[in-house]
Design a protein around this motif. Structure first.
Motif, PDB file in Angstrom:
ATOM      1  N   LEU A  99      49.893  25.995  76.743  1.00 63.02           N
ATOM      2  CA  LEU A  99      49.427  25.031  77.747  1.00 63.02           C
ATOM      3  C   LEU A  99      50.393  23.856  77.853  1.00 63.02           C
ATOM      4  O   LEU A  99      50.696  23.387  78.964  1.00 63.02           O
ATOM      5  N   MET A 103      52.435  22.721  81.251  1.00 63.43           N
ATOM      6  CA  MET A 103      52.291  21.384  81.827  1.00 63.43           C
ATOM      7  C   MET A 103      53.606  20.622  81.882  1.00 63.43           C
ATOM      8  O   MET A 103      53.755  19.673  82.655  1.00 63.43           O
ATOM      9  N   VAL A 277      45.927  19.297  85.650  1.00 63.90           N
ATOM     10  CA  VAL A 277      45.229  19.500  84.379  1.00 63.90           C
ATOM     11  C   VAL A 277      43.834  20.077  84.619  1.00 63.90           C
ATOM     12  O   VAL A 277      43.381  20.976  83.901  1.00 63.90           O
ATOM     13  N   ILE A 281      42.857  23.689  82.783  1.00 66.67           N
ATOM     14  CA  ILE A 281      41.851  23.794  81.714  1.00 66.67           C
ATOM     15  C   ILE A 281      40.614  24.556  82.159  1.00 66.67           C
ATOM     16  O   ILE A 281      39.727  24.837  81.345  1.00 66.67           O
ATOM     17  N   ALA A 288      40.337  24.386  77.375  1.00 61.95           N
ATOM     18  CA  ALA A 288      39.897  23.010  77.631  1.00 61.95           C
ATOM     19  C   ALA A 288      39.852  22.188  76.348  1.00 61.95           C
ATOM     20  O   ALA A 288      40.117  20.976  76.359  1.00 61.95           O
ATOM     21  N   TRP A 291      43.408  20.543  75.325  1.00 62.84           N
ATOM     22  CA  TRP A 291      44.238  19.893  76.348  1.00 62.84           C
ATOM     23  C   TRP A 291      44.884  18.601  75.846  1.00 62.84           C
ATOM     24  O   TRP A 291      45.994  18.269  76.280  1.00 62.84           O
ATOM     25  N   LYS A 292      44.235  17.876  74.921  1.00 63.70           N
ATOM     26  CA  LYS A 292      44.812  16.604  74.474  1.00 63.70           C
ATOM     27  C   LYS A 292      46.107  16.798  73.693  1.00 63.70           C
ATOM     28  O   LYS A 292      47.137  16.184  74.042  1.00 63.70           O
ATOM     29  N   ALA A 295      48.713  17.999  76.135  1.00 60.58           N
ATOM     30  CA  ALA A 295      49.227  16.969  77.040  1.00 60.58           C
ATOM     31  C   ALA A 295      50.238  16.068  76.336  1.00 60.58           C
ATOM     32  O   ALA A 295      51.248  15.668  76.934  1.00 60.58           O
TER      33      ALA A 295
END
Length: 313
Positions: A99, A103, A277, A281, A288, A291-292, A295
């Motif tokens: 992910l 991104m 985002v 997610i 999901a 994701w933090k 990111a």
């Protein structure tokens, strides 16, 4: 009221022109090519050869396929691959690394059409790869190192149509064309709304005031004040909306290829924004959940891309 109607009509015209005369033709050709390579087994061969090389940075075979999708299809294309990883037992740590890579990379639905505006697509693709690998490794060994690393036995075979005959080839091209049309059509509402807001703020003088307020600070750090508008648009409304703003700016003569190929290419062309985002997610529950850290890792990859473009653009 007349002013509002004029703004809406101008925004609508620009959105439709960008979607159907820039985005759609590029997506039809590239999606057809990607789907034909997929149907012929070429992508399976590439993934199989690259998987052992990229395992050390936290990427599996499906993660490599996600990288090909974001760079050559669209930012939404890896959603299906992320969902497969979630469902087939990939570890949360590998999902986070994949992910983060997605991104941090340049999405094809923005980078390819912007090549018509003067963007150096080859350079963007090169730094996209570097930034994506940095994001994956940073997440796998840094921000996501405490995530569960246990994997279930995983099926990494990519099930897809084959094209062994003329009819099979035609079917693949027709499906790719329908997919491209869906992408172009789906971009119109966000483009119209974002361009309407931006044009309205410009007519009211709000954007000029904001630019005047922030320009001394940006000039002090060597940044281009002209990036204020596309940057705000990108992170709030997404890459396609930013592309619409850049198209308007280039037509007006307030921006050009030099700006596109500098730091802006790394800063603006990636799906790490609110709409991007949200779409990514949606692939699954475990996607999901990570994701933090993803990111944060993507932020490092984007920073590397910005520095790279600043040095080579």
């Amino acid at each position: 009221m007349d002013l509002l109607i004029d703004v809406i009509l101008r925004a609508g015209r620009s959105a439709v022109e960008l979607s159907f005369f820039v985005l759609l033709p590029v997506m039809v050709v590239m999606l057809s090519l990607m789907r034909l390579l997929e149907a012929r087994g070429v992508l399976d061969w590439v993934v199989a050869r690259l998987s052992p090389l990229l395992r050390p940075v936290g990427l599996t075979g499906l993660g490599i396929f996600a990288a090909l999708q974001i760079n050559f299809v669209s930012f939404a294309a890896p959603v299906a691959t992320l969902a497969m990883m979630d469902q087939r037992g990939a570890s949360s740590r590998h999902i986070a690394a994949t992910l983060a890579m997605v991104m941090a990379m340049a999405q094809a639905n923005v980078s390819m059409p912007m090549a018509a505006l003067g963007l150096n697509f080859g350079l963007v693709l090169g730094w996209s790869l570097v930034g994506g690998l940095v994001a994956a490794a940073t997440t796998y060994y840094g921000f996501g190192r405490r995530l569960p690393a246990t994997e279930q036995p995983m099926d990494e075979i990519l099930h897809h149509p084959v094209a062994e005959s003329a009819k099979g080839v035609l079917d693949v091209i027709n499906r790719a064309g329908a997919e491209a049309f869906k992408i172009a059509l789906g971009a119109i509402p966000m483009l119209v709304l974002s361009l309407t807001v931006v044009l309205a703020l410009r007519r009211m003088g709000a954007l000029d005031a904001l630019t005047g307020l922030l320009s001394p600070l940006l000039l002090g750090i060597g940044a281009d004040p002209g990036l204020i508008l596309p940057t705000l648009t990108k992170y709030l409304a997404g890459g396609t909306a930013m592309m619409g703003i850049m198209d308007e700016m280039i037509r007006a003569g307030s921006s050009g290829a030099t700006t596109l190929n500098g730091v802006a290419a790394g800063l603006l062309i990636h799906p790490l924004d609110v709409p991007g985002v949200a779409v990514l997610i949606s692939a699954g529950r475990r996607v999901a959940q990570v994701w933090k850290p993803a990111a944060l890792g993507a932020g490092v990859g984007i920073l590397v891309r910005m520095v790279g473009h600043g040095l080579t653009g």
